[in-house]
Design a protein around this motif. Structure first.
Motif, PDB file in Angstrom:
ATOM      1  N   GLU A  45       0.805  -1.220   0.000  1.00 43.74           N
ATOM      2  CA  GLU A  45       0.000   0.000   0.000  1.00 43.74           C
ATOM      3  C   GLU A  45       0.840   1.272   0.000  1.00 43.74           C
ATOM      4  O   GLU A  45       0.403   2.307  -0.493  1.00 43.74           O
ATOM      5  N   ASP A  46       2.050   1.192   0.549  1.00 39.91           N
ATOM      6  CA  ASP A  46       2.908   2.384   0.598  1.00 39.91           C
ATOM      7  C   ASP A  46       3.708   2.578  -0.692  1.00 39.91           C
ATOM      8  O   ASP A  46       4.487   3.504  -0.812  1.00 39.91           O
ATOM      9  N   GLY A  47       3.523   1.690  -1.667  1.00 43.61           N
ATOM     10  CA  GLY A  47       4.230   1.805  -2.932  1.00 43.61           C
ATOM     11  C   GLY A  47       5.609   1.161  -2.937  1.00 43.61           C
ATOM     12  O   GLY A  47       6.307   1.200  -3.936  1.00 43.61           O
ATOM     13  N   THR A  48       6.031   0.563  -1.820  1.00 43.64           N
ATOM     14  CA  THR A  48       7.333  -0.085  -1.734  1.00 43.64           C
ATOM     15  C   THR A  48       7.159  -1.581  -1.468  1.00 43.64           C
ATOM     16  O   THR A  48       6.071  -2.043  -1.123  1.00 43.64           O
ATOM     17  N   SER A  49       8.260  -2.309  -1.577  1.00 44.94           N
ATOM     18  CA  SER A  49       8.215  -3.749  -1.288  1.00 44.94           C
ATOM     19  C   SER A  49       8.337  -4.022   0.210  1.00 44.94           C
ATOM     20  O   SER A  49       8.123  -5.141   0.651  1.00 44.94           O
ATOM     21  N   ARG A  79      14.075   5.357  -6.804  1.00 43.42           N
ATOM     22  CA  ARG A  79      13.527   6.533  -6.116  1.00 43.42           C
ATOM     23  C   ARG A  79      12.551   6.107  -5.013  1.00 43.42           C
ATOM     24  O   ARG A  79      12.658   6.528  -3.862  1.00 43.42           O
ATOM     25  N   ILE A  80      11.589   5.254  -5.364  1.00 44.91           N
ATOM     26  CA  ILE A  80      10.547   4.829  -4.420  1.00 44.91           C
ATOM     27  C   ILE A  80      11.145   4.038  -3.255  1.00 44.91           C
ATOM     28  O   ILE A  80      10.784   4.237  -2.099  1.00 44.91           O
ATOM     29  N   GLU A  81      12.070   3.119  -3.571  1.00 45.30           N
ATOM     30  CA  GLU A  81      12.672   2.262  -2.549  1.00 45.30           C
ATOM     31  C   GLU A  81      13.844   2.938  -1.830  1.00 45.30           C
ATOM     32  O   GLU A  81      14.462   2.334  -0.959  1.00 45.30           O
ATOM     33  N   LYS A  82      14.149   4.172  -2.247  1.00 37.73           N
ATOM     34  CA  LYS A  82      15.232   4.957  -1.626  1.00 37.73           C
ATOM     35  C   LYS A  82      16.569   4.208  -1.666  1.00 37.73           C
ATOM     36  O   LYS A  82      17.240   4.041  -0.649  1.00 37.73           O
ATOM     37  N   TYR A  83      16.934   3.751  -2.872  1.00 35.75           N
ATOM     38  CA  TYR A  83      18.183   3.007  -3.057  1.00 35.75           C
ATOM     39  C   TYR A  83      19.384   3.814  -2.612  1.00 35.75           C
ATOM     40  O   TYR A  83      19.532   4.968  -2.975  1.00 35.75           O
ATOM     41  N   ARG A  84      20.238   3.176  -1.865  1.00 38.86           N
ATOM     42  CA  ARG A  84      21.515   3.751  -1.452  1.00 38.86           C
ATOM     43  C   ARG A  84      22.620   3.013  -2.199  1.00 38.86           C
ATOM     44  O   ARG A  84      22.401   1.959  -2.776  1.00 38.86           O
ATOM     45  N   ALA A  93      23.582  -0.012 -11.788  1.00 40.81           N
ATOM     46  CA  ALA A  93      23.140   0.546 -13.072  1.00 40.81           C
ATOM     47  C   ALA A  93      21.684   0.972 -12.919  1.00 40.81           C
ATOM     48  O   ALA A  93      20.840   0.162 -12.529  1.00 40.81           O
ATOM     49  N   VAL A  94      21.406   2.243 -13.202  1.00 39.75           N
ATOM     50  CA  VAL A  94      20.052   2.787 -13.068  1.00 39.75           C
ATOM     51  C   VAL A  94      19.568   3.208 -14.460  1.00 39.75           C
ATOM     52  O   VAL A  94      20.233   4.000 -15.132  1.00 39.75           O
ATOM     53  N   PHE A  95      18.417   2.688 -14.863  1.00 40.73           N
ATOM     54  CA  PHE A  95      17.853   2.986 -16.176  1.00 40.73           C
ATOM     55  C   PHE A  95      16.638   3.894 -16.054  1.00 40.73           C
ATOM     56  O   PHE A  95      15.805   3.696 -15.165  1.00 40.73           O
ATOM     57  N   SER A  96      16.543   4.886 -16.950  1.00 40.87           N
ATOM     58  CA  SER A  96      15.388   5.783 -16.985  1.00 40.87           C
ATOM     59  C   SER A  96      15.132   6.191 -18.425  1.00 40.87           C
ATOM     60  O   SER A  96      16.010   6.746 -19.084  1.00 40.87           O
ATOM     61  N   LYS A  97      13.944   5.941 -18.907  1.00 44.14           N
ATOM     62  CA  LYS A  97      13.603   6.338 -20.272  1.00 44.14           C
ATOM     63  C   LYS A  97      13.618   7.855 -20.394  1.00 44.14           C
ATOM     64  O   LYS A  97      14.051   8.409 -21.393  1.00 44.14           O
ATOM     65  N   THR A  98      13.162   8.558 -19.352  1.00 48.58           N
ATOM     66  CA  THR A  98      13.021  10.010 -19.400  1.00 48.58           C
ATOM     67  C   THR A  98      14.264  10.774 -18.955  1.00 48.58           C
ATOM     68  O   THR A  98      14.337  11.980 -19.129  1.00 48.58           O
ATOM     69  N   GLY A  99      15.211  10.101 -18.332  1.00 48.18           N
ATOM     70  CA  GLY A  99      16.396  10.795 -17.825  1.00 48.18           C
ATOM     71  C   GLY A  99      16.188  11.433 -16.467  1.00 48.18           C
ATOM     72  O   GLY A  99      16.985  12.242 -16.020  1.00 48.18           O
ATOM     73  N   ARG A 100      15.117  11.052 -15.771  1.00 53.17           N
ATOM     74  CA  ARG A 100      14.837  11.589 -14.432  1.00 53.17           C
ATOM     75  C   ARG A 100      15.534  10.726 -13.380  1.00 53.17           C
ATOM     76  O   ARG A 100      15.100   9.618 -13.107  1.00 53.17           O
ATOM     77  N   PHE A 101      16.601  11.262 -12.806  1.00 57.85           N
ATOM     78  CA  PHE A 101      17.366  10.533 -11.792  1.00 57.85           C
ATOM     79  C   PHE A 101      17.367  11.251 -10.441  1.00 57.85           C
ATOM     80  O   PHE A 101      18.113  10.889  -9.554  1.00 57.85           O
ATOM     81  N   GLU A 102      16.523  12.270 -10.296  1.00 55.38           N
ATOM     82  CA  GLU A 102      16.507  13.020  -9.041  1.00 55.38           C
ATOM     83  C   GLU A 102      15.914  12.185  -7.903  1.00 55.38           C
ATOM     84  O   GLU A 102      15.177  11.243  -8.140  1.00 55.38           O
ATOM     85  N   GLN A 103      16.278  12.536  -6.695  1.00 55.33           N
ATOM     86  CA  GLN A 103      15.781  11.923  -5.455  1.00 55.33           C
ATOM     87  C   GLN A 103      16.125  10.437  -5.326  1.00 55.33           C
ATOM     88  O   GLN A 103      15.376   9.667  -4.736  1.00 55.33           O
ATOM     89  N   ILE A 104      17.265  10.043  -5.880  1.00 53.83           N
ATOM     90  CA  ILE A 104      17.781   8.689  -5.685  1.00 53.83           C
ATOM     91  C   ILE A 104      18.968   8.829  -4.731  1.00 53.83           C
ATOM     92  O   ILE A 104      20.005   9.374  -5.120  1.00 53.83           O
ATOM     93  N   PRO A 105      18.820   8.395  -3.477  1.00 51.15           N
ATOM     94  CA  PRO A 105      19.885   8.589  -2.489  1.00 51.15           C
ATOM     95  C   PRO A 105      21.265   8.116  -2.927  1.00 51.15           C
ATOM     96  O   PRO A 105      22.268   8.740  -2.596  1.00 51.15           O
ATOM     97  N   ALA A 106      21.354   7.032  -3.691  1.00 52.07           N
ATOM     98  CA  ALA A 106      22.660   6.516  -4.120  1.00 52.07           C
ATOM     99  C   ALA A 106      23.451   7.551  -4.903  1.00 52.07           C
ATOM    100  O   ALA A 106      24.679   7.573  -4.852  1.00 52.07           O
ATOM    101  N   LEU A 107      22.766   8.431  -5.603  1.00 51.90           N
ATOM    102  CA  LEU A 107      23.443   9.452  -6.403  1.00 51.90           C
ATOM    103  C   LEU A 107      23.995  10.580  -5.540  1.00 51.90           C
ATOM    104  O   LEU A 107      24.876  11.310  -5.963  1.00 51.90           O
ATOM    105  N   GLU A 108      23.472  10.711  -4.352  1.00 49.02           N
ATOM    106  CA  GLU A 108      23.897  11.794  -3.466  1.00 49.02           C
ATOM    107  C   GLU A 108      24.942  11.357  -2.456  1.00 49.02           C
ATOM    108  O   GLU A 108      25.672  12.179  -1.932  1.00 49.02           O
ATOM    109  N   THR A 109      25.020  10.054  -2.178  1.00 50.12           N
ATOM    110  CA  THR A 109      25.896   9.586  -1.102  1.00 50.12           C
ATOM    111  C   THR A 109      27.264   9.126  -1.566  1.00 50.12           C
ATOM    112  O   THR A 109      28.172   9.014  -0.763  1.00 50.12           O
ATOM    113  N   GLY A 110      27.422   8.803  -2.829  1.00 52.83           N
ATOM    114  CA  GLY A 110      28.713   8.281  -3.284  1.00 52.83           C
ATOM    115  C   GLY A 110      28.864   6.824  -2.906  1.00 52.83           C
ATOM    116  O   GLY A 110      27.917   6.160  -2.510  1.00 52.83           O
TER     117      GLY A 110
END
Length: 137
Positions: A45-49, A79-84, A93-110
């Motif tokens: 129900e929360d949109g996550t696994s 994004r939804i699962e807050k991947y680190r 490897a992160v795939f996006s048809k639209t190129g939207r990669f914002e709000q993915i924690p792994a991209l911010e943490t190194g």
């Protein structure tokens, strides 16, 4: 050939996730791991696994990923699962048809190497300094 293993945890007795991961056999080819909820969906129900899985499911996922050469995910799931960034050091490897990669924690943490794939232009920013962008045509 794709061979599904369903209900492995429920049909065997294991003392830990590492033992459970060994039921999958030798590491050859591509592996996937999913949990399904009562309505056969990959999310609760929360949109996550998280709401349809058990702690042993999470431990199994981490055990399987620690043996992988590459972890592949789509941007919406990341994004939804807050991947680190994987603690195992396995590249992501992160795939996006639209190129939207914002709000993915792994991209911010190194941490682990991250590859971004999209058909659209992928904007670079300082928060993605450790990620390599690949435009797929």
């Amino acid at each position: 050939m794709i061979i599904g293993s369903f209900g492995v945890a429920a049909s065997h007795e294991f003392s830990n996730a590492q033992e459970l991961s060994e039921i999958y056999g030798p590491w050859e080819g591509i592996r996937t791991n999913h949990v399904l909820g009562p309505s056969n969906s990959f999310a609760g129900e929360d949109g996550t696994s998280r709401t349809i899985s058990h702690p042993i499911d999470r431990q199994l996922l981490l055990a399987l990923r620690s043996q992988a050469d590459l972890i592949v995910v789509d941007a919406a799931t990341a994004r939804i699962e807050k991947y680190r960034s994987p603690t195992s050091g396995t590249p992501l490897a992160v795939f996006s048809k639209t190129g939207r990669f914002e709000q993915i924690p792994a991209l911010e943490t190194g941490g682990s190497k991250i590859y971004l794939f999209s058909e659209e232009r992928i904007p670079q920013s300082e928060s993605r300094a450790h990620a390599e962008a690949v435009r797929v045509e």
